[in-house]
Design a protein around this motif. Structure first.
Motif, PDB file in Angstrom:
ATOM      1  N   GLY A 288     -17.273  24.747   4.497  1.00  0.00           N
ATOM      2  CA  GLY A 288     -17.917  24.528   3.200  1.00  0.00           C
ATOM      3  C   GLY A 288     -18.559  25.783   2.659  1.00  0.00           C
ATOM      4  O   GLY A 288     -18.587  26.024   1.467  1.00  0.00           O
TER       5      GLY A 288
ATOM      6  N   LEU B 236     -19.119  30.254  -0.956  1.00  0.00           N
ATOM      7  CA  LEU B 236     -19.273  28.793  -1.007  1.00  0.00           C
ATOM      8  C   LEU B 236     -18.001  28.193  -1.588  1.00  0.00           C
ATOM      9  O   LEU B 236     -17.425  28.745  -2.526  1.00  0.00           O
ATOM     10  CB  LEU B 236     -20.451  28.383  -1.902  1.00  0.00           C
ATOM     11  CG  LEU B 236     -21.838  28.879  -1.516  1.00  0.00           C
ATOM     12  CD1 LEU B 236     -22.179  30.143  -2.289  1.00  0.00           C
ATOM     13  CD2 LEU B 236     -22.900  27.816  -1.794  1.00  0.00           C
TER      14      LEU B 236
ATOM     15  N   PRO C  42     -16.572  25.232  -3.683  1.00  0.00           N
ATOM     16  CA  PRO C  42     -16.947  24.087  -4.538  1.00  0.00           C
ATOM     17  C   PRO C  42     -16.360  22.771  -4.054  1.00  0.00           C
ATOM     18  O   PRO C  42     -16.950  21.704  -4.289  1.00  0.00           O
ATOM     19  CB  PRO C  42     -16.387  24.476  -5.913  1.00  0.00           C
ATOM     20  CG  PRO C  42     -16.349  25.970  -5.904  1.00  0.00           C
ATOM     21  CD  PRO C  42     -16.006  26.340  -4.482  1.00  0.00           C
ATOM     22  N   LYS C  43     -15.230  22.816  -3.358  1.00  0.00           N
ATOM     23  CA  LYS C  43     -14.624  21.583  -2.840  1.00  0.00           C
ATOM     24  C   LYS C  43     -15.559  20.874  -1.855  1.00  0.00           C
ATOM     25  O   LYS C  43     -15.462  19.673  -1.676  1.00  0.00           O
ATOM     26  CB  LYS C  43     -13.295  21.892  -2.123  1.00  0.00           C
ATOM     27  CG  LYS C  43     -12.192  22.305  -3.070  1.00  0.00           C
ATOM     28  CD  LYS C  43     -10.811  22.204  -2.434  1.00  0.00           C
ATOM     29  CE  LYS C  43     -10.546  23.284  -1.399  1.00  0.00           C
ATOM     30  NZ  LYS C  43     -10.452  24.644  -1.960  1.00  0.00           N
ATOM     31  N   ALA C  44     -16.438  21.635  -1.208  1.00  0.00           N
ATOM     32  CA  ALA C  44     -17.362  21.047  -0.234  1.00  0.00           C
ATOM     33  C   ALA C  44     -18.638  20.529  -0.899  1.00  0.00           C
ATOM     34  O   ALA C  44     -19.523  20.001  -0.231  1.00  0.00           O
ATOM     35  CB  ALA C  44     -17.718  22.077   0.836  1.00  0.00           C
ATOM     36  N   PHE C  45     -18.740  20.700  -2.201  1.00  0.00           N
ATOM     37  CA  PHE C  45     -19.861  20.119  -2.966  1.00  0.00           C
ATOM     38  C   PHE C  45     -19.256  19.042  -3.881  1.00  0.00           C
ATOM     39  O   PHE C  45     -18.762  18.041  -3.396  1.00  0.00           O
ATOM     40  CB  PHE C  45     -20.597  21.217  -3.739  1.00  0.00           C
ATOM     41  CG  PHE C  45     -21.357  22.169  -2.850  1.00  0.00           C
ATOM     42  CD1 PHE C  45     -22.696  21.953  -2.539  1.00  0.00           C
ATOM     43  CD2 PHE C  45     -20.736  23.311  -2.313  1.00  0.00           C
ATOM     44  CE1 PHE C  45     -23.402  22.823  -1.724  1.00  0.00           C
ATOM     45  CE2 PHE C  45     -21.436  24.190  -1.498  1.00  0.00           C
ATOM     46  CZ  PHE C  45     -22.769  23.943  -1.193  1.00  0.00           C
ATOM     47  N   GLY C  46     -19.178  19.300  -5.172  1.00  0.00           N
ATOM     48  CA  GLY C  46     -18.683  18.280  -6.107  1.00  0.00           C
ATOM     49  C   GLY C  46     -17.241  18.463  -6.546  1.00  0.00           C
ATOM     50  O   GLY C  46     -16.794  17.778  -7.463  1.00  0.00           O
TER      51      GLY C  46
ATOM     52  N   ALA D 211     -21.696  13.727  -0.980  1.00  0.00           N
ATOM     53  CA  ALA D 211     -20.824  14.470  -0.056  1.00  0.00           C
ATOM     54  C   ALA D 211     -21.676  14.997   1.082  1.00  0.00           C
ATOM     55  O   ALA D 211     -22.811  15.430   0.867  1.00  0.00           O
ATOM     56  CB  ALA D 211     -20.134  15.625  -0.782  1.00  0.00           C
TER      57      ALA D 211
ATOM     58  N   ASN E 107     -20.740  17.455   4.282  1.00  0.00           N
ATOM     59  CA  ASN E 107     -19.835  18.220   5.149  1.00  0.00           C
ATOM     60  C   ASN E 107     -20.616  18.965   6.234  1.00  0.00           C
ATOM     61  O   ASN E 107     -20.216  20.041   6.658  1.00  0.00           O
ATOM     62  CB  ASN E 107     -19.029  19.205   4.301  1.00  0.00           C
ATOM     63  CG  ASN E 107     -18.214  18.489   3.245  1.00  0.00           C
ATOM     64  OD1 ASN E 107     -17.276  17.779   3.563  1.00  0.00           O
ATOM     65  ND2 ASN E 107     -18.607  18.643   1.986  1.00  0.00           N
TER      66      ASN E 107
ATOM     67  N   THR F 245     -22.735  21.717   4.082  1.00  0.00           N
ATOM     68  CA  THR F 245     -22.934  21.579   2.636  1.00  0.00           C
ATOM     69  C   THR F 245     -23.048  20.112   2.274  1.00  0.00           C
ATOM     70  O   THR F 245     -22.371  19.269   2.876  1.00  0.00           O
ATOM     71  CB  THR F 245     -21.746  22.184   1.855  1.00  0.00           C
ATOM     72  OG1 THR F 245     -20.550  21.495   2.237  1.00  0.00           O
ATOM     73  CG2 THR F 245     -21.593  23.668   2.142  1.00  0.00           C
TER      74      THR F 245
ATOM     75  N   LEU G 222     -24.016  17.165  -1.115  1.00  0.00           N
ATOM     76  CA  LEU G 222     -24.299  16.856  -2.518  1.00  0.00           C
ATOM     77  C   LEU G 222     -24.994  15.505  -2.569  1.00  0.00           C
ATOM     78  O   LEU G 222     -24.476  14.517  -2.039  1.00  0.00           O
ATOM     79  CB  LEU G 222     -22.995  16.829  -3.336  1.00  0.00           C
ATOM     80  CG  LEU G 222     -23.105  16.334  -4.790  1.00  0.00           C
ATOM     81  CD1 LEU G 222     -24.103  17.160  -5.591  1.00  0.00           C
ATOM     82  CD2 LEU G 222     -21.729  16.357  -5.463  1.00  0.00           C
TER      83      LEU G 222
ATOM     84  N   LEU H 261     -21.994  23.197  -9.050  1.00  0.00           N
ATOM     85  CA  LEU H 261     -21.815  22.710  -7.676  1.00  0.00           C
ATOM     86  C   LEU H 261     -22.168  21.229  -7.567  1.00  0.00           C
ATOM     87  O   LEU H 261     -21.626  20.514  -6.730  1.00  0.00           O
ATOM     88  CB  LEU H 261     -22.652  23.534  -6.678  1.00  0.00           C
ATOM     89  CG  LEU H 261     -22.134  24.933  -6.338  1.00  0.00           C
ATOM     90  CD1 LEU H 261     -23.105  25.645  -5.394  1.00  0.00           C
ATOM     91  CD2 LEU H 261     -20.729  24.884  -5.703  1.00  0.00           C
ATOM     92  N   ALA H 262     -23.103  20.781  -8.413  1.00  0.00           N
ATOM     93  CA  ALA H 262     -23.517  19.368  -8.375  1.00  0.00           C
ATOM     94  C   ALA H 262     -22.561  18.477  -9.159  1.00  0.00           C
ATOM     95  O   ALA H 262     -22.709  17.248  -9.149  1.00  0.00           O
ATOM     96  CB  ALA H 262     -24.933  19.226  -8.928  1.00  0.00           C
ATOM     97  N   ALA H 263     -21.579  19.076  -9.832  1.00  0.00           N
ATOM     98  CA  ALA H 263     -20.619  18.302 -10.637  1.00  0.00           C
ATOM     99  C   ALA H 263     -21.334  17.375 -11.608  1.00  0.00           C
ATOM    100  O   ALA H 263     -20.928  16.230 -11.840  1.00  0.00           O
ATOM    101  CB  ALA H 263     -19.654  17.515  -9.733  1.00  0.00           C
TER     102      ALA H 263
END
Lengths: 351, 351
Positions: free
Chosen positions: A107, A272, A274-278, B73, B75, B78, B80, B251-253
């Motif tokens: 992540g 970082l 982004p796939k591992a966050f939102g 999320a 991981n 990481t 969210l 990152l928070a989408a």
């Protein structure tokens, strides 16, 4: 005045100058490639311009010509490397590839690096990760340098402490590349050499008065560069500078305590995913939206629309691809002298 | 004028005001405790001062009174979260504990949080992690707010975008707590209320002229707060602001794309463990060395020695412990009104 050159011709010249000074070819390939990529995004101060500085460093043994970095700590997500004063572009390429692979797995990943040589243009590095869908933060300091006084003080103590962040957007990456002082050491030297004062009070003399005079750098005791925010709110730039020294030196367990005396770079690198966050699509939706809102913002001067960091790099890169890579005259003169010394022929400018 | 109060009496008052407005006791205990810790480190704008703002938010249901955040999320390294507009002090306490535990295991951890309510004083939060030996970075934005124009533009678009970093040193933590604009929304409101212009040109009117006049906030179209660096080098503050919005919203989408209209906080929180880099002792050796060099730097004004961020917080905390917690008059007036509304008795000032 500027001239444009074929990118392969410039790459070959840079590579041959570096190998001629003793750098092994595999490393020279990487350094030269990144220097030309730097020129391609329009950062002419940090492209092939650096070769005349690197050549004597290589010849003097201050920039290591062969071998590898040492891994001091590797906890998968966090790492500490010793760069052994190898060329920074090479060290950072290894570091970036490692951190991107770790970020893809965990992540995110971060690395502190001590004793790299100069790492060049931060945007050229963060751009590599941003193009591959990552957020990439790089900060660097030189614990042998003292150029910026703490806010409220008069004695230079910190380096300008550059930091950069690159991140994905749909059209092209956002490339923030800035530092904790108002201007840089190389800009001060340029103004000293040309005898032109700064347009604004970006320097501090040794008695604590703001000035446009770059030559306060040469007084005894030495003057300094003001932190971002200047006399008005320079505590903000000072704070930024402390953060960069902490990330690059305290985490690296190497810094001003060791009082190194040679040109070196301490680095903090973080990647970082982004796939591992939102998620990457949602990430780009937000950055695209904000970038568009910035560009659509009614400008103070209609002739100067609001730019997002990275916009100018994207234009420069497109122009480099279609018309060749710009080399400004001052750089050309120094590179040509370096080529003459090495017995190499300068490439012919395009058109 | 200020008065000092017993910390337990202030805590009880804050807690009872919050529970009286509907917040469940376990959460009110945490919020009240952090508010008083904020007053103890001298940040009187973000301590018990916030209670009169939170009470109507709780009563209106804009600050959620019960329940928990959602994990969107996880991981391990990481995360969210959705804060469900719960009190930010409570959300951040959960987030900090989670990230510290993960950092202890993996070397570092980071979390993006959408839809928290106001998270208060960042230093009060980073201090918790720094006291436990971690480096802690927090950035926050409010995607419903538009107060700062992009550099070169005239229309407010970004929030001031505060960010803070706390990290260990031997005497007390370094507590950097700043933002991407020169001044803050609450400072602008304070100057509008008192009719006092700013000492420097920190505002931008709607035609793009810098001004000391805070009331440009109330014009149509609205003026804005200048980014760090102002007209001179505000591209640096703008870049910092973009970075904060990227970390907290992309990152928070969740962000300006969703165009939320209620007071909320998007957050990016990161905790790093120096032990996973070069070690905590070596970390402190570097920060102690640099802090000492800053404090020993010959000051511009002999009466104002160079301070390291966190020094004033440490002094305020010591004074709070020995003499009681300061509440400034303006805050006291508002809190007393809030207490009267709730049928609660104000504590008696110390001596």
């Amino acid at each position: 005045m500027t001239q444009r050159f074929d990118r392969t011709a410039l790459f070959t010249l840079a590579r041959d100058l570096l190998t001629g000074a003793g750098l092994e070819k595999a490393k020279a390939d990487i350094v030269a490639e990144l220097l030309i990529q730097t020129d391609e995004i329009g950062v002419t101060t940090h492209g092939i311009s650096m070769v005349p500085y690197y050549v004597p460093e290589l010849k003097a043994g201050n920039m290591t010509t062969t071998g590898s970095h040492d891994v001091i700590a590797d906890n998968k997500v966090t790492m500490l490397w010793d760069g052994n004063y190898l060329p920074g572009h090479w060290v950072m390429t290894q570091a970036l590839e490692t951190c991107m692979a770790r970020a893809a797995e965990f992540g995110m990943a971060a690395m502190a690096i001590r004793r790299s040589h100069h790492i060049g243009c931060l945007s050229a590095l963060t751009r590599i990760a941003a193009m591959r869908g990552y957020v990439c933060y790089i900060a660097t300091s030189d614990p042998s340098g003292e150029w910026v006084a703490p806010f409220g003080g008069t004695e230079p103590l910190l380096t300008p402490n550059p930091w950069a962040v690159g991140y994905p957007a749909t059209d092209h990456p956002v490339l923030i590349d800035t530092c904790a002082s108002i201007t840089t050491v190389s800009k001060v030297r340029e103004h000293i050499n040309t005898g032109v004062p700064f347009a604004h009070e970006w320097m501090l003399d040794n008695t604590g008065h703001a000035t446009t005079d770059p030559t306060v750098f040469n007084t005894t005791p030495k003057g300094s560069i003001l932190p971002v925010g200047g006399m008005d709110h320079g505590h903000k730039g000072f704070a930024m500078g402390l953060m960069v020294e902490m990330l690059t030196q305290a985490l690296a367990a190497h810094g001003r305590v060791e009082a190194p005396t040679r040109w070196g770079a301490n680095v903090f690198l973080q990647v970082l995913d982004p796939k591992a966050f939102g998620g990457l699509d949602a990430f780009k939706a937000q950055t695209d939206h904000l970038n568009a809102a910035c560009r659509a913002n009614t400008p103070i001067d209609a002739a100067r629309p609001v730019r997002v960091p990275g916009d100018r790099a994207a234009s420069a890169r497109a122009a480099s691809a279609s018309k060749g890579v710009v080399v400004v005259d001052e750089v050309l003169t120094r590179v040509a002298a370096c080529a003459t010394d090495a017995g190499l022929t300068m490439p012919t400018p395009l058109s």
